[in-house]
Design a protein around this motif. Structure first.
Motif, PDB file in Angstrom:
ATOM      1  N   ALA A 251       0.828  -1.203   0.000  1.00 20.54           N
ATOM      2  CA  ALA A 251       0.000   0.000   0.000  1.00 20.54           C
ATOM      3  C   ALA A 251       0.867   1.258   0.000  1.00 20.54           C
ATOM      4  O   ALA A 251       0.580   2.223  -0.715  1.00 20.54           O
ATOM      5  CB  ALA A 251      -0.930  -0.015   1.220  1.00 20.54           C
ATOM      6  N   TYR A 252       1.944   1.231   0.791  1.00 20.71           N
ATOM      7  CA  TYR A 252       2.851   2.383   0.852  1.00 20.71           C
ATOM      8  C   TYR A 252       3.452   2.660  -0.528  1.00 20.71           C
ATOM      9  O   TYR A 252       3.516   3.818  -0.980  1.00 20.71           O
ATOM     10  CB  TYR A 252       3.939   2.105   1.879  1.00 20.71           C
ATOM     11  N   ARG A 253       3.894   1.613  -1.190  1.00 19.98           N
ATOM     12  CA  ARG A 253       4.519   1.790  -2.506  1.00 19.98           C
ATOM     13  C   ARG A 253       3.481   2.239  -3.546  1.00 19.98           C
ATOM     14  O   ARG A 253       3.768   3.113  -4.377  1.00 19.98           O
ATOM     15  CB  ARG A 253       5.159   0.469  -2.935  1.00 19.98           C
ATOM     16  N   ARG A 254       2.285   1.673  -3.516  1.00 18.30           N
ATOM     17  CA  ARG A 254       1.271   2.008  -4.514  1.00 18.30           C
ATOM     18  C   ARG A 254       0.704   3.406  -4.324  1.00 18.30           C
ATOM     19  O   ARG A 254       0.178   4.005  -5.279  1.00 18.30           O
ATOM     20  CB  ARG A 254       0.145   0.973  -4.461  1.00 18.30           C
ATOM     21  N   LEU A 255       0.780   3.925  -3.100  1.00 18.82           N
ATOM     22  CA  LEU A 255       0.333   5.296  -2.872  1.00 18.82           C
ATOM     23  C   LEU A 255       1.335   6.317  -3.397  1.00 18.82           C
ATOM     24  O   LEU A 255       1.024   7.514  -3.454  1.00 18.82           O
ATOM     25  CB  LEU A 255       0.110   5.531  -1.374  1.00 18.82           C
ATOM     26  N   GLY A 256       2.519   5.847  -3.772  1.00 19.74           N
ATOM     27  CA  GLY A 256       3.583   6.744  -4.195  1.00 19.74           C
ATOM     28  C   GLY A 256       3.220   7.705  -5.308  1.00 19.74           C
ATOM     29  O   GLY A 256       3.454   8.918  -5.184  1.00 19.74           O
ATOM     30  N   PRO A 257       2.664   7.241  -6.435  1.00 20.53           N
ATOM     31  CA  PRO A 257       2.355   8.181  -7.526  1.00 20.53           C
ATOM     32  C   PRO A 257       1.432   9.320  -7.112  1.00 20.53           C
ATOM     33  O   PRO A 257       1.694  10.491  -7.425  1.00 20.53           O
ATOM     34  CB  PRO A 257       1.691   7.278  -8.577  1.00 20.53           C
ATOM     35  N   LEU A 258       0.365   9.001  -6.398  1.00 21.74           N
ATOM     36  CA  LEU A 258      -0.569  10.043  -5.970  1.00 21.74           C
ATOM     37  C   LEU A 258       0.098  10.977  -4.968  1.00 21.74           C
ATOM     38  O   LEU A 258      -0.055  12.207  -5.038  1.00 21.74           O
ATOM     39  CB  LEU A 258      -1.807   9.396  -5.348  1.00 21.74           C
ATOM     40  N   TRP A 259       0.861  10.431  -4.045  1.00 24.71           N
ATOM     41  CA  TRP A 259       1.554  11.237  -3.026  1.00 24.71           C
ATOM     42  C   TRP A 259       2.549  12.206  -3.679  1.00 24.71           C
ATOM     43  O   TRP A 259       2.604  13.383  -3.326  1.00 24.71           O
ATOM     44  CB  TRP A 259       2.244  10.280  -2.062  1.00 24.71           C
ATOM     45  N   ARG A 260       3.316  11.718  -4.648  1.00 27.81           N
ATOM     46  CA  ARG A 260       4.313  12.573  -5.297  1.00 27.81           C
ATOM     47  C   ARG A 260       3.642  13.670  -6.123  1.00 27.81           C
ATOM     48  O   ARG A 260       4.124  14.808  -6.157  1.00 27.81           O
ATOM     49  CB  ARG A 260       5.246  11.720  -6.162  1.00 27.81           C
ATOM     50  N   GLU A 261       2.558  13.352  -6.804  1.00 29.36           N
ATOM     51  CA  GLU A 261       1.848  14.364  -7.594  1.00 29.36           C
ATOM     52  C   GLU A 261       1.336  15.484  -6.691  1.00 29.36           C
ATOM     53  O   GLU A 261       1.475  16.672  -7.010  1.00 29.36           O
ATOM     54  CB  GLU A 261       0.689  13.713  -8.338  1.00 29.36           C
ATOM     55  N   LEU A 262       0.741  15.128  -5.570  1.00 22.93           N
ATOM     56  CA  LEU A 262       0.158  16.147  -4.708  1.00 22.93           C
ATOM     57  C   LEU A 262       1.232  16.965  -4.000  1.00 22.93           C
ATOM     58  O   LEU A 262       1.025  18.148  -3.723  1.00 22.93           O
ATOM     59  CB  LEU A 262      -0.762  15.482  -3.676  1.00 22.93           C
ATOM     60  N   ARG A 263       2.366  16.377  -3.703  1.00 18.92           N
ATOM     61  CA  ARG A 263       3.449  17.135  -3.065  1.00 18.92           C
ATOM     62  C   ARG A 263       4.040  18.178  -4.017  1.00 18.92           C
ATOM     63  O   ARG A 263       4.494  19.230  -3.580  1.00 18.92           O
ATOM     64  CB  ARG A 263       4.545  16.174  -2.594  1.00 18.92           C
ATOM     65  N   THR A 264       4.026  17.903  -5.318  1.00 21.86           N
ATOM     66  CA  THR A 264       4.592  18.870  -6.261  1.00 21.86           C
ATOM     67  C   THR A 264       3.704  20.100  -6.419  1.00 21.86           C
ATOM     68  O   THR A 264       4.209  21.199  -6.685  1.00 21.86           O
ATOM     69  CB  THR A 264       4.773  18.218  -7.648  1.00 21.86           C
ATOM     70  N   VAL A 265       2.398  19.923  -6.234  1.00 26.88           N
ATOM     71  CA  VAL A 265       1.501  21.054  -6.450  1.00 26.88           C
ATOM     72  C   VAL A 265       1.384  21.932  -5.213  1.00 26.88           C
ATOM     73  O   VAL A 265       1.135  23.128  -5.303  1.00 26.88           O
ATOM     74  CB  VAL A 265       0.103  20.580  -6.890  1.00 26.88           C
ATOM     75  N   ALA A 266       1.587  21.347  -4.028  1.00 26.16           N
ATOM     76  CA  ALA A 266       1.446  22.139  -2.805  1.00 26.16           C
ATOM     77  C   ALA A 266       2.526  21.759  -1.807  1.00 26.16           C
ATOM     78  O   ALA A 266       2.240  21.247  -0.735  1.00 26.16           O
ATOM     79  CB  ALA A 266       0.059  21.922  -2.196  1.00 26.16           C
ATOM     80  N   PRO A 267       3.772  21.981  -2.148  1.00 23.60           N
ATOM     81  CA  PRO A 267       4.850  21.541  -1.258  1.00 23.60           C
ATOM     82  C   PRO A 267       4.848  22.249   0.084  1.00 23.60           C
ATOM     83  O   PRO A 267       5.312  21.705   1.067  1.00 23.60           O
ATOM     84  CB  PRO A 267       6.119  21.879  -2.051  1.00 23.60           C
ATOM     85  N   HIS A 268       4.332  23.475   0.148  1.00 25.19           N
ATOM     86  CA  HIS A 268       4.351  24.213   1.404  1.00 25.19           C
ATOM     87  C   HIS A 268       3.033  24.101   2.160  1.00 25.19           C
ATOM     88  O   HIS A 268       2.983  24.381   3.344  1.00 25.19           O
ATOM     89  CB  HIS A 268       4.661  25.698   1.157  1.00 25.19           C
ATOM     90  N   VAL A 281       6.086   0.361   9.298  1.00 28.56           N
ATOM     91  CA  VAL A 281       5.483   0.626   7.992  1.00 28.56           C
ATOM     92  C   VAL A 281       4.072   1.176   8.147  1.00 28.56           C
ATOM     93  O   VAL A 281       3.625   1.999   7.340  1.00 28.56           O
ATOM     94  CB  VAL A 281       5.499  -0.657   7.136  1.00 28.56           C
ATOM     95  N   ASP A 282       3.338   0.752   9.186  1.00 31.32           N
ATOM     96  CA  ASP A 282       1.991   1.286   9.388  1.00 31.32           C
ATOM     97  C   ASP A 282       2.036   2.794   9.605  1.00 31.32           C
ATOM     98  O   ASP A 282       1.174   3.534   9.108  1.00 31.32           O
ATOM     99  CB  ASP A 282       1.330   0.610  10.597  1.00 31.32           C
ATOM    100  N   LEU A 283       3.038   3.261  10.350  1.00 30.61           N
ATOM    101  CA  LEU A 283       3.179   4.701  10.574  1.00 30.61           C
ATOM    102  C   LEU A 283       3.514   5.423   9.280  1.00 30.61           C
ATOM    103  O   LEU A 283       3.005   6.523   9.013  1.00 30.61           O
ATOM    104  CB  LEU A 283       4.266   4.944  11.624  1.00 30.61           C
ATOM    105  N   ARG A 284       4.343   4.806   8.451  1.00 27.17           N
ATOM    106  CA  ARG A 284       4.710   5.427   7.171  1.00 27.17           C
ATOM    107  C   ARG A 284       3.504   5.511   6.243  1.00 27.17           C
ATOM    108  O   ARG A 284       3.313   6.504   5.526  1.00 27.17           O
ATOM    109  CB  ARG A 284       5.842   4.635   6.522  1.00 27.17           C
ATOM    110  N   VAL A 285       2.672   4.453   6.237  1.00 32.88           N
ATOM    111  CA  VAL A 285       1.452   4.478   5.422  1.00 32.88           C
ATOM    112  C   VAL A 285       0.516   5.579   5.920  1.00 32.88           C
ATOM    113  O   VAL A 285      -0.072   6.331   5.127  1.00 32.88           O
ATOM    114  CB  VAL A 285       0.751   3.110   5.450  1.00 32.88           C
ATOM    115  N   THR A 286       0.369   5.670   7.247  1.00 34.24           N
ATOM    116  CA  THR A 286      -0.512   6.700   7.817  1.00 34.24           C
ATOM    117  C   THR A 286      -0.028   8.099   7.449  1.00 34.24           C
ATOM    118  O   THR A 286      -0.832   8.979   7.108  1.00 34.24           O
ATOM    119  CB  THR A 286      -0.564   6.541   9.345  1.00 34.24           C
TER     120      THR A 286
END
Length: 401
Positions: A251-268, A281-286
């Motif tokens: 789940a952590y790895r598969r969330l990567g594309p969406l997470w990276r896209e959203l971080r680029t648009v609103a990094p601050h 890993v549960d904390l990292r997923v959260t």
């Protein structure tokens, strides 16, 4: 069997117990966890105290010849009881009924432990025997009864474990069934230990000599039986934990594309709290899910409900299942919102959305895409693979942006 043959399994079981103790401290009220820890502790103790060097040391410290005999027999009896109690808690059922059955096994085998020590104190065993006490004192009053009692208790526990686990294994599948079958095999080896010991004792009563069954055949059977039974109990629990960890990492790895896209648009606007690389890993997923939700909240004014509905209809028209179609539509809407936000560096849409939200008569804004963990994973995968997202990226940003 020599000292290392006993101490190596004892160390392995002790190490497994050490890994369980932190969870035991956090959740000591869990009867299943308590039973697992008791089983591992008793199994390790059985190997440790049954080793000939330990027997010699204990007898010397106690100052009583063969003092180790009731000690080892008591631990072995308690081990049989712990296996039965663990099986009762593992199988579950009505809590009161489970507790009642577990107490019966504990009280019954507790009485056996008391009787073993009373019989030893009443008997006479002046000559220290490290390996053949069962057959050497097979005809000694009270010591004889002690030997028969512990063998009977051990046989009952092994037979009950074999029968219950075999019946249960025919009703379940997967790792649970594998663990139960492993326990059955281990219980059969333990039952073989009792049969060999009993045959050697009965032979002594009949004037024959089958001591080799007791001294050479029975100990390896007991060792293998205890290890297999402990492994059978631990295996499904360990497999469940490994499966959970693997699922969380996926789940952590598969969330990567969406997470990276959203971080680029609103990094601050979506700061991420730094956590150590060795964090669970549960904390990292959260954390990743929290970052994604913050990013979706930031993009909310740019969501286009009409585009989402069109993308969902198009996906359904291609034969995509409804769940995948919703994820593809959400991903397309997020992709368009990302383009719209990139085209609005001054945040005019956000300002106008804030003004509209203060006006009760204003139109309702577009809904945020599904936010559960499973939805986010599907959206993230669709963001990378969906034809609707690819088409959105080829088109220009929505006019409202």
């Amino acid at each position: 069997m020599d000292g290392p043959d006993y101490y190596i399994p004892a160390a392995a079981l002790g190490l497994a117990l050490a890994f369980k103790l932190p969870g035991m401290r956090r959740n000591w009220r869990d009867p299943l966890l308590r039973s697992v820890c008791a089983l591992l502790a008793l199994a390790a103790s059985t190997f440790f105290f049954a080793a000939p060097p330990t027997i010699t040391a204990v007898n010397s410290l106690a100052g009583v010849p063969n003092f180790s005999a009731p000690l080892v027999y008591s631990i072995l009896t308690a081990l049989g009881a712990s296996c039965l109690v663990l099986l009762v808690n593992w199988r579950g059922g009505p809590p009161e009924e489970t507790r009642t059955v577990a107490r019966r096994w504990i009280y019954g085998y507790g009485a056996v432990v008391v009787a073993l020590n009373v019989l030893f104190s009443l008997g006479e065993a002046p000559v220290e025997r490290l390996r053949d006490l069962d057959t050497h004192y097979a005809g000694t009053p009270y010591i004889r009864e002690m030997i028969v009692l512990y063998l009977a208790a051990h046989s009952v526990a092994a037979a009950a474990m074999t029968a219950m686990c075999w019946r249960w294994s025919r009703k379940v599948h997967g790792w649970l069934r594998t663990g139960l079958v492993t326990i059955v095999v281990g219980s059969l080896f333990s039952l073989g230990y009792s049969v060999c010991k009993s045959a050697a004792v009965f032979a002594r009563w009949a004037g024959a000599d089958l001591d080799a069954l007791s001294t050479s055949v029975a100990p390896p059977l007991a060792s293998l039986g205890a290890l297999l039974s402990a492994a059978g109990f631990v295996l499904p629990l360990l497999a469940r934990r490994v499966a959970h960890q693997w699922s969380a990492w996926c789940a952590y790895r598969r969330l990567g594309p969406l997470w990276r896209e959203l971080r680029t648009v609103a990094p601050h606007s979506t700061p991420s709290v730094r956590i150590p690389r060795w964090a669970p890993v549960d904390l990292r997923v959260t954390q990743r899910e929290s970052d994604i939700h913050d990013g979706l909240l930031f993009l909310h004014p740019y969501f286009d409900r009409v585009l989402r509905a069109d993308a969902q209809r198009a996906a359904l028209g291609r034969g995509v299942c409804p769940e995948q179609a919703r994820a593809a539509a959400d991903a397309a809407m997020i992709s368009a919102a990302l383009r719209a936000r990139a085209a609005d560096p001054e945040g005019r849409v956000i300002s106008s959305a804030g003004a509209a939200s203060s006006d009760d008569s204003g139109p309702a804004g577009p809904a945020e895409p599904g936010g559960g963990p499973r939805d986010l994973v599907l959206i993230s995968l669709a963001l990378r693979r969906s034809p609707a997202v690819a088409q959105t990226r080829r088109s220009r940003a929505p006019a409202g942006a």
